[in-house]
Design a protein around this motif. Structure first.
Motif, short mmCIF file in Angstrom:
data_model
loop_
_atom_site.label_atom_id
_atom_site.label_comp_id
_atom_site.label_asym_id
_atom_site.label_seq_id
_atom_site.Cartn_x
_atom_site.Cartn_y
_atom_site.Cartn_z
N PHE A 40 7.29 -0.39 -4.56
CA PHE A 40 6.21 -1.15 -5.17
C PHE A 40 4.85 -0.71 -4.63
N ILE A 41 3.83 -0.91 -5.46
CA ILE A 41 2.45 -0.76 -5.04
C ILE A 41 1.85 -2.16 -4.95
N LYS A 42 1.19 -2.45 -3.83
CA LYS A 42 0.62 -3.78 -3.61
C LYS A 42 -0.87 -3.67 -3.34
N GLU A 43 -1.64 -4.39 -4.15
CA GLU A 43 -3.09 -4.45 -3.99
C GLU A 43 -3.48 -5.93 -3.92
N GLY A 44 -3.64 -6.46 -2.70
CA GLY A 44 -3.91 -7.89 -2.55
C GLY A 44 -2.74 -8.70 -3.08
N VAL A 45 -3.02 -9.59 -4.03
CA VAL A 45 -1.94 -10.40 -4.62
C VAL A 45 -1.31 -9.70 -5.82
N ASN A 46 -1.85 -8.56 -6.22
CA ASN A 46 -1.31 -7.82 -7.36
C ASN A 46 -0.21 -6.87 -6.89
N ILE A 47 0.95 -7.00 -7.49
CA ILE A 47 2.09 -6.17 -7.12
C ILE A 47 2.67 -5.55 -8.39
N SER A 48 2.93 -4.27 -8.37
CA SER A 48 3.48 -3.55 -9.52
C SER A 48 4.93 -3.96 -9.76
N ILE A 56 -4.51 1.47 -9.47
CA ILE A 56 -5.12 2.48 -8.60
C ILE A 56 -6.46 2.87 -9.20
N LYS A 57 -7.51 2.25 -8.72
CA LYS A 57 -8.82 2.35 -9.38
C LYS A 57 -9.67 3.49 -8.84
N ASP A 58 -9.51 3.81 -7.56
CA ASP A 58 -10.46 4.71 -6.91
C ASP A 58 -10.13 6.19 -7.08
N ASN A 59 -8.85 6.53 -7.16
CA ASN A 59 -8.45 7.93 -7.15
C ASN A 59 -7.56 8.26 -8.34
N LEU A 60 -7.76 9.45 -8.90
CA LEU A 60 -6.88 9.91 -9.97
C LEU A 60 -5.51 10.26 -9.39
N ASP A 71 14.19 5.26 1.90
CA ASP A 71 13.33 5.70 0.79
C ASP A 71 12.63 4.54 0.10
N PHE A 72 12.93 3.30 0.50
CA PHE A 72 12.30 2.14 -0.14
C PHE A 72 10.98 1.82 0.55
N ILE A 73 9.90 1.71 -0.24
CA ILE A 73 8.57 1.54 0.33
C ILE A 73 7.76 0.49 -0.46
N ILE A 74 6.80 -0.10 0.22
CA ILE A 74 5.74 -0.88 -0.41
C ILE A 74 4.44 -0.31 0.12
N VAL A 75 3.63 0.23 -0.78
CA VAL A 75 2.46 1.00 -0.36
C VAL A 75 1.17 0.41 -0.93
N GLN A 76 0.07 0.75 -0.29
CA GLN A 76 -1.25 0.40 -0.81
C GLN A 76 -1.69 1.46 -1.81
#
Length: 250
Positions: free
Chosen positions: A61-69, A127-131, A89-94
């Motif tokens: 998963f990708i986690k941005e504050g309270v927003n989780i993919s 993911i707003k900042d980087n392509l 291999d299981f991750i939760i990343v910013q």
């Protein structure tokens, strides 16, 4: 025998088909299914060999504050940045860690293909900042006599598939690469705000991975891919533009 990058790159699709068939022969077509962890593992293991050693691959998963993919099949990320969680291999990343995401499918119909594109584009929107590289990898039919690429190579008419492509064009990190390993490669061109589809047969998978490597190279600000390696990664002498089947643009 002289070195031959063109023939070398063709072996990538052959490798995936051989592994896919090897597993299918063991478990049978009835258990191949639309989705399956075994296909993600095939792709993940390839990426671990293909990508630079300072890049890691996982699922999660990708986690941005309270927003989780939603759960993402493949996440390619920079391990030098802090992770929320890692277990094998299981991750939760910013979001800042993420270099690429890939959804894996077997043989989606047009509606499921559209759903996968909408989902991937929604995740990319976190993911707003980087392509990033945002890809869809289609393994194709379980029956060797059937192919998926002819469906993909037909220009989309009005419908969910075309709407999903339009949605991706409207998002900075919407899906930007789609491949069916039996021959279709679709790329989003940001500068022209369009998708182009190419019929490059057994080089489709190779071009998908070459674009992934290119994207990561630009994101991580490496020294750049030298011209000699560029020719190796994109080995069609006259360029793939001679093999274009359709464009979709806003």
């Amino acid at each position: 025998m002289d070195p031959n990058s063109l023939e070398y790159q063709k072996t990538i699709a052959l490798e995936f088909n051989a592994t896919k068939n090897r597993i299918r022969y063991l478990i049978g077509s009835a258990h191949w299914g639309e989705d399956g962890r075994h296909k993600e593992v095939i792709l993940m293991n390839f990426l671990k060999r293909f990508l630079p050693n300072n890049i890691k691959v996982g699922t999660g998963f990708i986690k941005e504050g309270v927003n989780i993919s939603n759960q993402i099949d493949i996440i390619i990320y920079n391990p030098s940045l802090p992770l929320y969680y890692e277990e094998n291999d299981f991750i939760i990343v910013q979001p800042k860690s993420v270099l690429g995401i890939i959804e894996v499918k077997s043989n989606p119909d047009k509606n499921r293909l559209a759903e996968a594109i909408f989902k991937a584009s929604q995740v990319g929107n976190l993911i707003k900042d980087n392509l990033i590289f945002n890809g869809l990898f289609i393994f194709g039919e379980v029956n060797n006599s059937q192919n998926y690429s002819p469906k993909l190579l037909r220009k989309p008419r009005n419908g969910e598939f075309k709407n999903a492509l339009f949605d991706a064009l409207s998002k900075k990190n919407g899906i930007n690469h789609i491949v069916s390993i039996d021959g279709a490669f679709i790329k989003k061109w940001n500068e022209d705000a369009k998708f182009s589809c190419y019929a490059i047969k057994d080089l489709a998978a190779s071009y998908f991975f070459s674009n992934l490597l290119d994207t990561i190279n630009k994101r991580t600000k490496l020294l750049g891919i030298p011209e000699c390696m560029n020719d190796h990664l994109y080995p069609i002498p006259e360029g793939k533009e001679n093999y274009i089947k359709w464009d979709v643009e806003k």
